[in-house]
Design a protein around this motif. Sequence first.
Motif, PDB file in Angstrom:
ATOM      1  N   ALA A  12       3.987  -2.158  -0.249  1.00 40.82           N
ATOM      2  CA  ALA A  12       3.134  -1.178  -0.197  1.00 40.82           C
ATOM      3  C   ALA A  12       2.474  -0.696  -1.739  1.00 40.82           C
ATOM      4  O   ALA A  12       1.359  -0.318  -1.623  1.00 40.82           O
ATOM      5  CB  ALA A  12       3.619   0.101   0.268  1.00 40.82           C
ATOM      6  N   SER A  13       3.201  -1.259  -2.911  1.00 41.42           N
ATOM      7  CA  SER A  13       2.785  -0.813  -4.105  1.00 41.42           C
ATOM      8  C   SER A  13       1.293  -1.245  -4.500  1.00 41.42           C
ATOM      9  O   SER A  13       0.693  -0.626  -5.381  1.00 41.42           O
ATOM     10  CB  SER A  13       4.014  -1.082  -5.164  1.00 41.42           C
ATOM     11  N   LEU A  15      -1.431  -1.304  -2.691  1.00 36.05           N
ATOM     12  CA  LEU A  15      -2.292  -0.073  -2.274  1.00 36.05           C
ATOM     13  C   LEU A  15      -2.523   0.896  -3.491  1.00 36.05           C
ATOM     14  O   LEU A  15      -3.764   1.437  -3.803  1.00 36.05           O
ATOM     15  CB  LEU A  15      -1.921   0.461  -0.994  1.00 36.05           C
ATOM     16  N   LEU A  16      -1.474   1.414  -3.922  1.00 37.22           N
ATOM     17  CA  LEU A  16      -1.588   2.588  -5.164  1.00 37.22           C
ATOM     18  C   LEU A  16      -2.109   1.820  -6.539  1.00 37.22           C
ATOM     19  O   LEU A  16      -2.831   2.387  -7.127  1.00 37.22           O
ATOM     20  CB  LEU A  16      -0.374   3.223  -5.251  1.00 37.22           C
ATOM     21  N   ASN A 135      -3.872  -6.770  -0.063  1.00 39.78           N
ATOM     22  CA  ASN A 135      -3.858  -5.272  -0.263  1.00 39.78           C
ATOM     23  C   ASN A 135      -4.589  -4.723  -1.491  1.00 39.78           C
ATOM     24  O   ASN A 135      -5.183  -3.786  -1.524  1.00 39.78           O
ATOM     25  CB  ASN A 135      -2.504  -4.799  -0.363  1.00 39.78           C
ATOM     26  N   SER A 139      -7.912  -1.595  -1.662  1.00 41.40           N
ATOM     27  CA  SER A 139      -7.448  -0.460  -2.481  1.00 41.40           C
ATOM     28  C   SER A 139      -8.477  -0.141  -3.467  1.00 41.40           C
ATOM     29  O   SER A 139      -9.013   0.969  -3.873  1.00 41.40           O
ATOM     30  CB  SER A 139      -6.421  -0.220  -2.843  1.00 41.40           C
ATOM     31  N   TRP A 160      -4.323   7.445  -1.589  1.00 42.31           N
ATOM     32  CA  TRP A 160      -3.652   5.964  -1.666  1.00 42.31           C
ATOM     33  C   TRP A 160      -2.290   5.958  -1.716  1.00 42.31           C
ATOM     34  O   TRP A 160      -1.440   5.187  -1.122  1.00 42.31           O
ATOM     35  CB  TRP A 160      -4.197   5.158  -2.491  1.00 42.31           C
ATOM     36  N   ALA A 164       0.174   4.488   0.730  1.00 43.85           N
ATOM     37  CA  ALA A 164       1.307   3.499   0.265  1.00 43.85           C
ATOM     38  C   ALA A 164       2.979   4.092   0.637  1.00 43.85           C
ATOM     39  O   ALA A 164       3.650   3.302   1.286  1.00 43.85           O
ATOM     40  CB  ALA A 164       1.486   3.372  -1.215  1.00 43.85           C
ATOM     41  N   CYS A 167       3.342   3.399   4.655  1.00 45.95           N
ATOM     42  CA  CYS A 167       3.696   2.165   4.821  1.00 45.95           C
ATOM     43  C   CYS A 167       4.863   1.551   4.340  1.00 45.95           C
ATOM     44  O   CYS A 167       5.785   0.983   5.188  1.00 45.95           O
ATOM     45  CB  CYS A 167       2.561   1.099   4.084  1.00 45.95           C
TER      46      CYS A 167
END
Length: 235
Positions: A12-13, A15-16, A135, A139, A160, A164, A167
């Motif tokens: 998920a990281s 995305l941020l 991803n 983002s 975001w 993240a 997710c």
Amino acid sequence: MGEAVLWGVVAASPLLVGAVLALVRRWPPKWLGIVLGFGAGALMASIAFELWEEGLRLAGPVPLVTGVAVGAIAYYVAARILDARRAKKGGSAGGASLAVGALLDGIPEQLVLGIGLASGEGIGVALVVAILVSNLPESIGSASDLLEDGMRRGRVVLLWAGVAALCALATVAGFAITDAVGPEFRAAANGVAAGGLLVMLVDSMVPEAQSKAEESTGLATVLGFAVAAGLALAA
């Protein structure tokens, strides 16, 4: 469970990270369009070689196609609500639509990732890189659009970070419910992600890329597809 938390955060990281990259510098419109086009191609490969292929292998077409329909309708309804709200404020819903797409993709995809971890399936480096490739551009593009629409920088990061976090939590949830679900559930989850992504690509991501990068969009999309497909096959 610790492994599920670790891989949930890793997956998920991007995305941020992409949102933070959009804050660090202002991306020229053409470069932003190329990034979005590349990400669109990577997502197309993810649908074809991971979500669809794996869903068919797990449980056949019925749960997969049912999931696709659910994911497509869910994204369509959510996007129309966003369009109506943004229209009242005179802005564009492009960035928010990409965020909704990331959420509808990320939650079922990482739910399946958690189930796979609990079932003893390994995580390949190629798979992790493929997730980053798809991803990160999504983002970056969404956060840049939201900033252009006047959203405060802190709110963009919080949005975001929330996507993240949800997710990543989906990976943990998938790990926890493994014994209670069968292959039909996993196939349907893949379908939900694929359906939401397909509508998002046609409605938001590709048109946004085309408006910014113009004639470079097609080439960037093909390159994104080629890189992500190669990584998916390697995984």
